[in-house]
Design a protein around this motif. Sequence first.
Motif, PDB file in Angstrom:
ATOM      1  N   GLU A 176     -24.442   3.564 -21.475  1.00  0.00           N
ATOM      2  CA  GLU A 176     -24.160   4.329 -20.430  1.00  0.00           C
ATOM      3  C   GLU A 176     -24.592   4.297 -19.025  1.00  0.00           C
ATOM      4  OE1 GLU A 176     -23.833   8.468 -21.437  1.00  0.00           O
ATOM      5  OE2 GLU A 176     -23.307   9.302 -19.308  1.00  0.00           O
ATOM      6  N   GLN A 177     -25.939   3.715 -18.813  1.00  0.00           N
ATOM      7  CA  GLN A 177     -26.802   3.999 -17.410  1.00  0.00           C
ATOM      8  C   GLN A 177     -26.605   2.659 -17.205  1.00  0.00           C
ATOM      9  OE1 GLN A 177     -30.195   5.484 -19.028  1.00  0.00           O
ATOM     10  NE2 GLN A 177     -30.631   7.208 -19.190  1.00  0.00           N
ATOM     11  N   ALA A 178     -27.025   1.868 -18.147  1.00  0.00           N
ATOM     12  CA  ALA A 178     -25.905   0.448 -17.981  1.00  0.00           C
ATOM     13  C   ALA A 178     -25.273   0.202 -17.191  1.00  0.00           C
ATOM     14  CB  ALA A 178     -26.911  -1.143 -18.993  1.00  0.00           C
ATOM     15  N   ALA A 179     -24.153   0.743 -17.331  1.00  0.00           N
ATOM     16  CA  ALA A 179     -22.729   0.316 -16.552  1.00  0.00           C
ATOM     17  C   ALA A 179     -22.450   0.886 -15.840  1.00  0.00           C
ATOM     18  CB  ALA A 179     -21.727   1.135 -18.032  1.00  0.00           C
ATOM     19  N   LEU A 180     -23.197   2.259 -15.061  1.00  0.00           N
ATOM     20  CA  LEU A 180     -23.051   2.883 -14.256  1.00  0.00           C
ATOM     21  C   LEU A 180     -23.653   2.564 -12.908  1.00  0.00           C
ATOM     22  CD1 LEU A 180     -22.387   6.788 -15.301  1.00  0.00           C
ATOM     23  CD2 LEU A 180     -20.911   5.763 -14.749  1.00  0.00           C
ATOM     24  N   ALA A 181     -24.527   1.639 -13.492  1.00  0.00           N
ATOM     25  CA  ALA A 181     -25.313   0.738 -12.310  1.00  0.00           C
ATOM     26  C   ALA A 181     -25.077  -0.591 -11.951  1.00  0.00           C
ATOM     27  CB  ALA A 181     -27.394   0.715 -12.841  1.00  0.00           C
ATOM     28  N   SER A 182     -24.038  -0.699 -12.767  1.00  0.00           N
ATOM     29  CA  SER A 182     -23.219  -1.987 -13.009  1.00  0.00           C
ATOM     30  C   SER A 182     -22.875  -2.523 -11.531  1.00  0.00           C
ATOM     31  CB  SER A 182     -22.319  -2.505 -14.048  1.00  0.00           C
ATOM     32  OG  SER A 182     -21.166  -3.245 -13.284  1.00  0.00           O
ATOM     33  N   ASP A 183     -22.802  -3.286 -10.802  1.00  0.00           N
ATOM     34  CA  ASP A 183     -22.132  -3.983  -9.431  1.00  0.00           C
ATOM     35  C   ASP A 183     -20.780  -4.266  -9.978  1.00  0.00           C
ATOM     36  OD1 ASP A 183     -24.508  -4.392  -8.733  1.00  0.00           O
ATOM     37  OD2 ASP A 183     -24.583  -6.253  -8.836  1.00  0.00           O
ATOM     38  N   ALA A 184     -20.338  -4.356 -10.926  1.00  0.00           N
ATOM     39  CA  ALA A 184     -18.517  -5.235 -11.507  1.00  0.00           C
ATOM     40  C   ALA A 184     -18.076  -3.409 -11.358  1.00  0.00           C
ATOM     41  CB  ALA A 184     -18.533  -5.368 -12.754  1.00  0.00           C
ATOM     42  N   LEU A 185     -18.625  -2.283 -11.378  1.00  0.00           N
ATOM     43  CA  LEU A 185     -17.796  -1.257 -10.930  1.00  0.00           C
ATOM     44  C   LEU A 185     -18.143  -0.220  -9.662  1.00  0.00           C
ATOM     45  CD1 LEU A 185     -18.832  -0.078 -15.125  1.00  0.00           C
ATOM     46  CD2 LEU A 185     -16.269   0.037 -14.109  1.00  0.00           C
ATOM     47  N   VAL A 186     -19.074  -0.778  -8.550  1.00  0.00           N
ATOM     48  CA  VAL A 186     -18.803  -0.359  -7.647  1.00  0.00           C
ATOM     49  C   VAL A 186     -17.525   0.203  -6.762  1.00  0.00           C
ATOM     50  CG1 VAL A 186     -19.726  -0.476  -5.083  1.00  0.00           C
ATOM     51  CG2 VAL A 186     -21.074  -1.020  -7.028  1.00  0.00           C
ATOM     52  N   LYS A 187     -16.819  -1.204  -7.264  1.00  0.00           N
ATOM     53  CA  LYS A 187     -15.439  -1.062  -6.433  1.00  0.00           C
ATOM     54  C   LYS A 187     -14.249   0.146  -6.983  1.00  0.00           C
ATOM     55  CE  LYS A 187     -11.926  -4.617  -6.753  1.00  0.00           C
ATOM     56  NZ  LYS A 187     -11.382  -5.785  -7.760  1.00  0.00           N
ATOM     57  N   TYR A 188     -14.567   0.310  -7.935  1.00  0.00           N
ATOM     58  CA  TYR A 188     -13.347   1.537  -9.297  1.00  0.00           C
ATOM     59  C   TYR A 188     -14.310   2.715  -9.206  1.00  0.00           C
ATOM     60  CZ  TYR A 188     -11.841  -3.224 -10.664  1.00  0.00           C
ATOM     61  OH  TYR A 188     -11.011  -4.080 -10.432  1.00  0.00           O
ATOM     62  N   ILE A 189     -15.539   3.150  -8.973  1.00  0.00           N
ATOM     63  CA  ILE A 189     -16.072   3.789  -8.511  1.00  0.00           C
ATOM     64  C   ILE A 189     -16.670   4.489  -7.392  1.00  0.00           C
ATOM     65  CG2 ILE A 189     -18.042   5.906  -9.434  1.00  0.00           C
ATOM     66  CD1 ILE A 189     -18.168   3.796 -12.124  1.00  0.00           C
ATOM     67  N   GLY A 190     -17.325   3.771  -6.993  1.00  0.00           N
ATOM     68  CA  GLY A 190     -17.806   4.128  -5.389  1.00  0.00           C
ATOM     69  C   GLY A 190     -18.340   5.468  -5.181  1.00  0.00           C
ATOM     70  N   GLY A 191     -17.807   6.358  -4.701  1.00  0.00           N
ATOM     71  CA  GLY A 191     -18.832   7.316  -4.372  1.00  0.00           C
ATOM     72  C   GLY A 191     -17.958   8.046  -5.414  1.00  0.00           C
ATOM     73  N   SER A 192     -17.017   7.779  -5.919  1.00  0.00           N
ATOM     74  CA  SER A 192     -16.645   9.250  -6.695  1.00  0.00           C
ATOM     75  C   SER A 192     -17.852   9.868  -7.934  1.00  0.00           C
ATOM     76  CB  SER A 192     -15.658   8.958  -7.467  1.00  0.00           C
ATOM     77  OG  SER A 192     -14.919   7.986  -6.947  1.00  0.00           O
ATOM     78  N   ALA A 193     -17.227  11.417  -8.355  1.00  0.00           N
ATOM     79  CA  ALA A 193     -18.374  12.350  -9.240  1.00  0.00           C
ATOM     80  C   ALA A 193     -17.990  11.165 -10.553  1.00  0.00           C
ATOM     81  CB  ALA A 193     -17.898  13.589  -9.032  1.00  0.00           C
ATOM     82  N   VAL A 194     -18.626  11.228 -11.580  1.00  0.00           N
ATOM     83  CA  VAL A 194     -18.557  10.278 -12.719  1.00  0.00           C
ATOM     84  C   VAL A 194     -18.268  11.770 -14.006  1.00  0.00           C
ATOM     85  CG1 VAL A 194     -18.876   9.197 -15.189  1.00  0.00           C
ATOM     86  CG2 VAL A 194     -19.622   8.150 -12.731  1.00  0.00           C
ATOM     87  N   LYS A 195     -17.135  12.047 -14.177  1.00  0.00           N
ATOM     88  CA  LYS A 195     -16.918  13.546 -15.053  1.00  0.00           C
ATOM     89  C   LYS A 195     -17.649  12.916 -16.855  1.00  0.00           C
ATOM     90  CE  LYS A 195     -12.890  15.155 -12.533  1.00  0.00           C
ATOM     91  NZ  LYS A 195     -11.704  15.315 -12.332  1.00  0.00           N
ATOM     92  N   LYS A 196     -17.267  12.794 -16.323  1.00  0.00           N
ATOM     93  CA  LYS A 196     -16.932  11.865 -18.883  1.00  0.00           C
ATOM     94  C   LYS A 196     -17.106  10.510 -18.716  1.00  0.00           C
ATOM     95  CE  LYS A 196     -14.400  13.402 -21.550  1.00  0.00           C
ATOM     96  NZ  LYS A 196     -13.268  14.348 -22.544  1.00  0.00           N
ATOM     97  N   VAL A 197     -18.317   9.960 -19.217  1.00  0.00           N
ATOM     98  CA  VAL A 197     -18.775   8.668 -20.377  1.00  0.00           C
ATOM     99  C   VAL A 197     -18.577   8.684 -21.818  1.00  0.00           C
ATOM    100  CG1 VAL A 197     -19.672   6.201 -20.238  1.00  0.00           C
ATOM    101  CG2 VAL A 197     -19.670   7.920 -18.015  1.00  0.00           C
ATOM    102  N   ILE A 198     -17.995   8.271 -21.585  1.00  0.00           N
ATOM    103  CA  ILE A 198     -17.662   7.310 -24.083  1.00  0.00           C
ATOM    104  C   ILE A 198     -18.287   6.390 -24.231  1.00  0.00           C
ATOM    105  CG2 ILE A 198     -16.156   8.035 -25.448  1.00  0.00           C
ATOM    106  CD1 ILE A 198     -14.009   9.839 -23.523  1.00  0.00           C
ATOM    107  N   VAL A 199     -19.089   6.018 -24.776  1.00  0.00           N
ATOM    108  CA  VAL A 199     -19.235   4.510 -25.328  1.00  0.00           C
ATOM    109  C   VAL A 199     -18.600   4.918 -26.437  1.00  0.00           C
ATOM    110  CG1 VAL A 199     -21.573   3.743 -26.036  1.00  0.00           C
ATOM    111  CG2 VAL A 199     -21.816   4.826 -22.948  1.00  0.00           C
ATOM    112  N   VAL A 200     -18.186   3.871 -27.135  1.00  0.00           N
ATOM    113  CA  VAL A 200     -18.656   2.984 -28.331  1.00  0.00           C
ATOM    114  C   VAL A 200     -19.516   2.364 -29.137  1.00  0.00           C
ATOM    115  CG1 VAL A 200     -16.732   2.932 -29.505  1.00  0.00           C
ATOM    116  CG2 VAL A 200     -16.044   4.425 -28.218  1.00  0.00           C
TER     117      VAL A 200
END
Length: 920
Positions: free
Chosen positions: A887-911
């Motif tokens: 979860e931490q690695a994903a949220l820190a990933s550059d590839a997602l900046v474009k999609y998450i931007g500054g928005s608050a992350v409500k929930k992360v589900i890792v399978v």
Amino acid sequence: MDYDFRAIESKWQQKWASEATFKVKEDSSKPKFYVLDMFPYPSGAGLHVGHPLGYIASDIFSRFKRLKGFNVLHPMGYDAFGLPAEQYAIQTGKHPADTTAANIARYRSQMDRIGFSYDWSREIRTCDPKYYKWTQWAFLKMFAHWYDNDCAKARPIEQLEEIFALEGNAGVNAACGDVPVFSAQQWASFDKKKRADVLMQYRIAYLGETAVNWCPKLGTVLANDEVKEGLSVRGGYPVEQKKMRQWQLRVSAYAERLLDGLESLEWTESLKEMQRNWIGRSQGAEMLFKVENGDKTYDVTIFTTRADTVFGVTFMVLAPESEWVPKLTSEGQREAVAEYLDYSKKKTERERMAQTRNVTGVFSGSYATNPLTGEKVPVWISEYVLSGYGTGAIMAVPAHDSRDYAFAKKFNLPIIPLIEGCDVSEESFDAKEGVMCNSGFLNGMTVKEAIPAAIDYVEAKGIGRRKINYRLRDAIFSRQRYWGEPFPICYQDGLATPLPESALPLELPSITSFTPAENGEPPLARAEGWEWDSYPLEKSTMPGFAGSSAYYLRYMDPENDSALVSRGANEYWRDVDLYIGGTEHATGHLIYSRFWNKFLYDIGVVCEQEPFRKLVNQGMIQGRSNFVYRIKGTNTFVSYGLKDQYDTTEIHVDVNIVSNDRLDLEAFKKWMPDYANAEFVLENGEYVCGYAVEKMSKSMFNVVNPDNICDSYGADTLRLYEMFLGPLEQSKPWDTKGIDGVHRFLKKFWRMFYRGEQWMVTDTAAGKEELKVLHTLIHKVESDIEGFSFNTSVSAFMIALNALGELNCSSREILEPMVILLSPFAPHICEELWEALGHKESISFAEYPRYEESYTIEDSFEYPVSVNGKMRAKIALSKSLSPKEIEQAALASDALVKYIGGSAVKKVIVVPGKIINIVI
RNA sequence: GCGGGCGUGUUGAAAUUGGUAGACAACCCAGACUUAGGAUCUGGUGCAGCAAUGCGUGGGGGUUCGAGUCCCCCCGCCCGCACCA
């Protein structure tokens, strides 16, 4: 060196033949594996491209199992007796033995070109006396046995005679015909003929009178599975019902075991279901109805699965052929009944079927007494009741049976509803559910409770008993035909008498005319001296299924002259591990074989109860016909796209002069003299043909001959392409269009080894990527073959080859195992390359490469990441991370900046190992 | 009517069994090379759009973070049996 498939294929085919590479013998040091194809009937038309589909699959499997260290029995033979050769003989006067031999030679040469790994030293032909000796032998054994229901087993007929001599037949629970009860004293008083008649009712192979399927056009009787929709399967001629005295096999005795045995088999559910339906077990009860005709009273037994509905019986119905009909017809109704019987007798089976909903019947004039209510109900006669099923008599409950309902409506008979709340004003209520009413002591019970309660009641009262009925009928075993096994039976003073075993084989005499004899007897009546010890021999012959019922056993020990199969050979090979063939044998061959095997099991000849462990049905390959369009009244042909602008006739054109639906104009002109001066209206300079999927047949000019494919692409390409075409079990049209793809693959494969004259293989160590490709392939191919997914394994080879090409792979460490992997599919090219790699022994004796998981396991996994349910990125992460770390690695990933931007992350589900979902 | 199975591009078909749909081929398009060929190689190719993107597994609904895949209803196709009481 180019890939010269013609030279390579003929070289290896000769080598396999001269060195008998695929000859096997029992070898206790190796596990056995028995792969069997349904052997072909060698028809005059030869093999088309659809026939070998199953053979190719089984050959791949055999070669694969051989590489895996199994001792593989993979034989082939010919189902060589049969109607078509005889029909041809009638037309041409050519002896069936000659045409059959010629057809077999043709089949053999066609099969040889495809490179099968059969052990030809075990070849059998059902028309060979050395083979049919054992068909006749099995028949004699069946004649000499009866079926004891108490121990569910065939027993010698002598034991039955002993029982009769000691205590008569009352205590015998046998599968048998109608035999009155007799005592030991009575048995002793019977004369020879009487005893023979009684024993005949008990034998497993017996002569008995029943309604049979008689085909006047073929001049013979047929088994139920040889008739479809009232027409003969062979030839499509009308079939009628006729009472005749015929040889029969008591298959029905084995109904329960044939049903139970299905459970343990690895067959498709649909095939098992077909057999279950054919056996048609139904649980119910027999019940006695007293019927009065004038001053006489009879006990008539009926069969029902709905004992709960007795209170709703408002009439009884007899089958027109029932033996009760004459006894229960009143004086006043005699004429009307005779007229009705006459009417129903005239109908052929086909007409009867066509008029399923046409309700007919006649009142017999007598009345039955309902055993529970004491009420009198009329007895009718109608063809909707079948003489061959149950007792040929039914109790009619119009409220709860749609057929009885239709009959009641037509003849204005009363309808009494028995289930609370059901509405029978428009149609019957057939479902077995609800609560009983109008039913005396059954009222208030559910149907499920009422059925056993009603049977318990009639059993206690002595007017009925539980009974299981089967739809499966005994197999009619004689054919009034020439080209089949003769019966080892002669008639001494009219009594059917078995020949001694020493007289086997009783050889089929040669005759010159194959039509029935002048007196209407079978063709064998024309054979001079057709007698045994001056007693006349049986003149009919055995049906087609006789020879195919135990052929898989004979392959185990084909030369044995003293036994069908030796104990040693049978205990080694046991049963067929994999059987491949078409579904058309579901209710014929596959029932008879199982029956035959169970009988042989009972008498201790074979050690397995079931002959075919796993069965795969290959789909049919249909033809893909092509059409040209002739402008009416001219010799001008218009291309498919323009045909609507003219008035045209659609004409089948030979698919062999069409490629990719484009007509070869010059070949077309030469094809038939009529078209020599043909002219064409083209589109874009080409003639485009129309197409349709039809059965592959000569008359539609859509037959593709495997020989032609072997000529232009080679057997290895044919084998690969047939597998690549789609799932094995699926029916599909043959379309040569895609064959270039697999041919290209083989050429590319060849180029991994030879480029021009240059030998490409080096001893450099394989890189990690290359090893990964190899081991992925091993894994995939192995599981695909075991799972009969041959089409995807061919794809897997192509993927692997593309990958290795990109890696510029030249390492022997990779290429050598590749050759082994591919060899079951494309054996010729692989043998050639195997030899070029420096091996002396055939590749069949190589060891299958071992799959190493370590090469294919990734230490990282590319996680797909979804944001609000949409896939947005892929992030490679180590497999050893915990969900929290992922979860931490994903949220820190550059590839997602474009999609998450500054928005608050409500929930992360890792399978883990699957996916990362982010909700914002 | 009963039973079994199926429905995914232009076509044959894949999909680790609930995880980026269309792998691999065929067809088609473009290009390279060439001794001009039906050879070989490279690239493109679900649909719409210049694009971002949107829409897509017969139709409708449901379960789920997520459905070609599981559940319910409907439509269509194939196979087998068919008056079996």
